[in-house]
Design an enzyme around this catalytic site. Structure first.
Site, PDB file in Angstrom:
ATOM      1  N   ASP A  12      62.634  72.853  88.750  1.00 34.96           N
ATOM      2  CA  ASP A  12      61.893  74.072  88.420  1.00 34.96           C
ATOM      3  C   ASP A  12      61.081  73.890  87.134  1.00 34.96           C
ATOM      4  O   ASP A  12      61.480  73.140  86.240  1.00 34.96           O
ATOM      5  CB  ASP A  12      62.889  75.236  88.255  1.00 34.96           C
ATOM      6  N   GLY A  13      59.953  74.587  87.075  1.00 38.51           N
ATOM      7  CA  GLY A  13      59.172  74.605  85.831  1.00 38.51           C
ATOM      8  C   GLY A  13      57.830  73.893  85.896  1.00 38.51           C
ATOM      9  O   GLY A  13      57.130  73.799  84.886  1.00 38.51           O
ATOM     10  N   ASN A  14      57.443  73.430  87.089  1.00 40.61           N
ATOM     11  CA  ASN A  14      56.147  72.742  87.218  1.00 40.61           C
ATOM     12  C   ASN A  14      54.972  73.634  86.821  1.00 40.61           C
ATOM     13  O   ASN A  14      54.080  73.205  86.088  1.00 40.61           O
ATOM     14  CB  ASN A  14      55.911  72.325  88.681  1.00 40.61           C
ATOM     15  N   HIS A  29      52.457  70.705  89.358  1.00 42.97           N
ATOM     16  CA  HIS A  29      53.072  70.175  90.582  1.00 42.97           C
ATOM     17  C   HIS A  29      52.752  68.684  90.741  1.00 42.97           C
ATOM     18  O   HIS A  29      53.601  67.892  91.143  1.00 42.97           O
ATOM     19  CB  HIS A  29      52.593  70.935  91.815  1.00 42.97           C
ATOM     20  N   ASN A  60      59.503  80.539  98.875  1.00 42.72           N
ATOM     21  CA  ASN A  60      58.255  80.118  98.223  1.00 42.72           C
ATOM     22  C   ASN A  60      56.996  80.474  99.028  1.00 42.72           C
ATOM     23  O   ASN A  60      55.882  80.384  98.526  1.00 42.72           O
ATOM     24  CB  ASN A  60      58.266  78.602  97.911  1.00 42.72           C
ATOM     25  N   ARG A  63      54.336  82.857  97.564  1.00 38.22           N
ATOM     26  CA  ARG A  63      53.362  82.435  96.540  1.00 38.22           C
ATOM     27  C   ARG A  63      51.931  82.511  97.084  1.00 38.22           C
ATOM     28  O   ARG A  63      51.730  82.586  98.297  1.00 38.22           O
ATOM     29  CB  ARG A  63      53.671  81.001  96.110  1.00 38.22           C
TER      30      ARG A  63
END
Ligand code: IPE
Ligand code: IPE
Ligand code: MG
Length: 222
Positions: A12-14, A29, A60, A63
């Site tokens: 997580d955190g891209n 990403h 997801n 998104r």
């Protein structure tokens, strides 16, 4: 010392990483894929038999379309342009998740990668794509009908015969599972890092493994 056969990553955190660099979420990403490659090769060197990466969750899809499209383009590109390197590294690719709902193109690329790497022995790289743990559990329950027992249930999860993860690592600062391997993580050692996924490195991995090896796993015993 604890035996180590499987590490799972919630990478997580891209998006935040990309924005922090004053670029796009997608830039994050792109960098995230580089981290995956580095961590796979470090894991192979450390002789870890199985690594699982949470690539795309069933949630997801909420998104923006452009981000979703970019993510699948990255997956497709990796397994077409870099398949030779995947094969030569001895990586056996395994996929968990609801693949039937993906585009034909992606499905074919993934199936081909699984087929071409089927005899590789160095490391299993298990990718969770369109994966949701609650759905996985419901599907297993439907499949086994009234033959309810532990073995039957577990072999009907997407993970089938894979051993459960010993370690879960989540980067990005949130301490939650986000519908990931709810069944399989029952006794995993959990590690939550503030670092964003593109910044995660070999040294972080090695430190976690050292801690894990020394941890006391009771499994209910004393
Ligand atoms: C995780 O990074 C990667 C995927 C979900 C594909 P995020 O995209 O969730 O990045 P943050 O959490 O928004 O920073
Ligand atoms: C978890 O990250 C999913 C993946 C890493 C693929 P999310 O960013 O989707 O999780 P939440 O929404 O913050 O819980
Ligand atoms: Mg996130």
């Amino acid at each position: 010392m604890n035996k180590l056969s499987h590490i799972a990553f919630i990478m997580d955190g891209n998006g935040r990483w990309g924005q922090k660099k004053k670029k796009s979420r997608n830039f994050g990403h792109l960098k995230g894929v580089e981290t995956v490659k580095k961590i796979v090769s470090a894991s192979a060197k450390l002789k870890i038999p199985i690594v699982t990466f949470y690539v795309f969750s069933s949630e997801n899809w909420k998104r923006p379309k452009t981000e979703i499209k970019f993510l699948f383009k990255l997956i497709n590109r990796y397994f077409t342009q870099e398949i030779e390197s995947v094969i030569s590294q001895g990586i056996k690719v395994n996929i968990i998740g609801e693949l039937n709902k993906l585009s034909k193109d992606i499905k074919n690329t993934l199936k081909k990668a699984v087929y071409l790497t089927r005899n590789n022995k160095k490391i299993i790289v298990n990718l969770a794509i369109n994966y949701g743990s609650k759905n996985e559990i419901l599907n297993a329950a439907k499949k086994i009908k009234n033959k309810v027992n532990l073995k039957n249930f577990e072999t009907n999860l997407y993970t089938r015969t894979l051993p459960n993860p010993d370690i879960l690592i989540r980067t990005g600062g949130h301490q939650r599972l986000s519908n990931f391997m709810l069944w399989q993580l029952a006794y995993a050692e959990l590690f939550f890092l503030k670092k964003l996924w593109p910044d995660f490195n070999q040294t972080d991995l090695k430190k976690i493994i050292v801690k894990y090896k020394k941890s006391i796993r009771n499994f209910g015993k004393i």
